[in-house]
Design an enzyme around this catalytic site. Structure first.
Site, short mmCIF file in Angstrom:
data_model
loop_
_atom_site.label_atom_id
_atom_site.label_comp_id
_atom_site.label_asym_id
_atom_site.label_seq_id
_atom_site.Cartn_x
_atom_site.Cartn_y
_atom_site.Cartn_z
N ARG A 221 -0.64 16.26 -59.52
CA ARG A 221 -0.56 17.40 -58.61
C ARG A 221 0.49 17.11 -57.53
NH1 ARG A 221 -2.63 19.88 -62.00
NH2 ARG A 221 -4.55 21.11 -61.97
N HIS A 269 6.39 21.85 -64.15
CA HIS A 269 4.95 21.74 -64.39
C HIS A 269 4.64 22.03 -65.87
CE1 HIS A 269 0.84 22.02 -62.20
NE2 HIS A 269 0.69 21.49 -63.41
#
Length: 306
Positions: A221, A269
């Site tokens: 993250r 991502h």
């Protein structure tokens, strides 16, 4: 049985159709405010209003491995929060991390830069023994990554909050062994869940404890990383480079230094994407197990945040 689907930024129709096919006895609806009471919800970054209106949910299924977006929601204590165990993500993560490690180890970016400028060059081969890879987080994804890296004969280390044992991996656990883990690592891979304890864990202090010229790979993250600290360590030479797949703001704003930094490989991502068919099959299997009164894997310990 009624199932609600609510996933921010995701097309609902294919998921709803797939859940209806896998669970033909269920009434599957896209969540809207005022929806009728349901037994289960399948979600990604849902609204708090869903949980306020649905206090009787038996279980909420998160269509991703990370549940940090759910941990900020007020969910009835009786509702199980269930994450995906794998659903095709671990092999994607393993190939992505192995590619990043090998690209750095073999200096492929430097070769590509030379070729682009018409230079035909060679570099002295480096020894894998000099590039121990430390994997932070030894859950389903981290364990698969550690095992994959062993196939390329890199020394592999692992660190986790509680003790784990992975064949061929030198494992460290807890705060007491964190410094030793960092000091032994030359490549650091972050696969930790995001919790209050792990936010900002990749900072000037921790990254500065790695071996000189270390390399960072963050596929967990964006909030794990203090971005300004990474830039400082790259400029000083303490870090040789980084592969960054996750950021605090996605996409990063125009002018963000990660867009064009010569020692940062930035990806959108995409290290391990949710595979819809595999995820639906897993969720449907868990719903059937719960209906039979059986335990299911992947239940989140909300006190720990994963």
């Amino acid at each position: 049985m009624r199932i609600l689907f609510s996933a921010s930024g995701t097309r609902a129709a294919p998921w709803i159709d797939g859940l209806r096919e896998a669970l033909p006895q269920a009434d599957v609806l896209e969540w809207q405010p005022g929806a009728p009471a349901a037994d289960h919800a399948v979600v990604w970054a849902p609204s708090q209003q869903l949980f306020d209106e649905q206090p009787g949910l038996r279980a909420v299924f998160n269509i991703g491995a990370g549940v940090d977006a759910l941990m900020g929601r007020r969910i009835a204590p009786s509702t199980l929060v269930v994450r995906l165990d794998d659903a095709g993500m671990s092999v994607q993560m393993a190939e992505f991390v192995c590619h990043a490690v090998i690209r750095h180890f073999r200096e492929l970016a430097a070769y590509e830069g030379d070729i682009a400028q018409g230079r035909w060059t060679y570099r002295k081969p480096r020894l894998r023994a000099d590039f121990p890879v430390g994997v932070m987080g030894l859950g389903v994804l981290g364990t698969r990554v550690a095992q994959a890296l062993q196939q390329f004969e890199f020394p592999v280390l692992g660190w986790s909050r509680s003790p784990h044992a992975v064949d061929g991996v030198r494992c460290f656990a807890g705060p007491a062994q964190f410094d030793a883990f960092l000091a032994a690592s030359r490549v650091l891979v972050c696969l930790l869940p995001l919790t209050a304890e792990t936010e900002n864990i990749l900072n000037r202090d921790t990254l500065g404890r790695l071996r000189p010229g270390a390399y960072l790979i963050n596929v967990a993250r964006g909030a794990h990383l203090v971005e300004a600290d990474l830039l400082t360590l790259l400029d000083s030479g303490q870090l040789a480079g980084a592969t960054i797949d996750v950021l605090r703001e996605e996409p990063p704003p125009a002018g963000h230094p990660f867009w064009n930094h010569p020692r940062i490989a930035l990806t959108p991502h995409t290290s391990a994407r949710t595979l819809r068919e595999e995820s639906i099959a897993q969720i449907a299997g868990k719903i059937r197990a719960l209906d039979r009164g059986e335990p299911v894997a992947g239940v989140v310990d909300r006190s720990r945040g994963y």
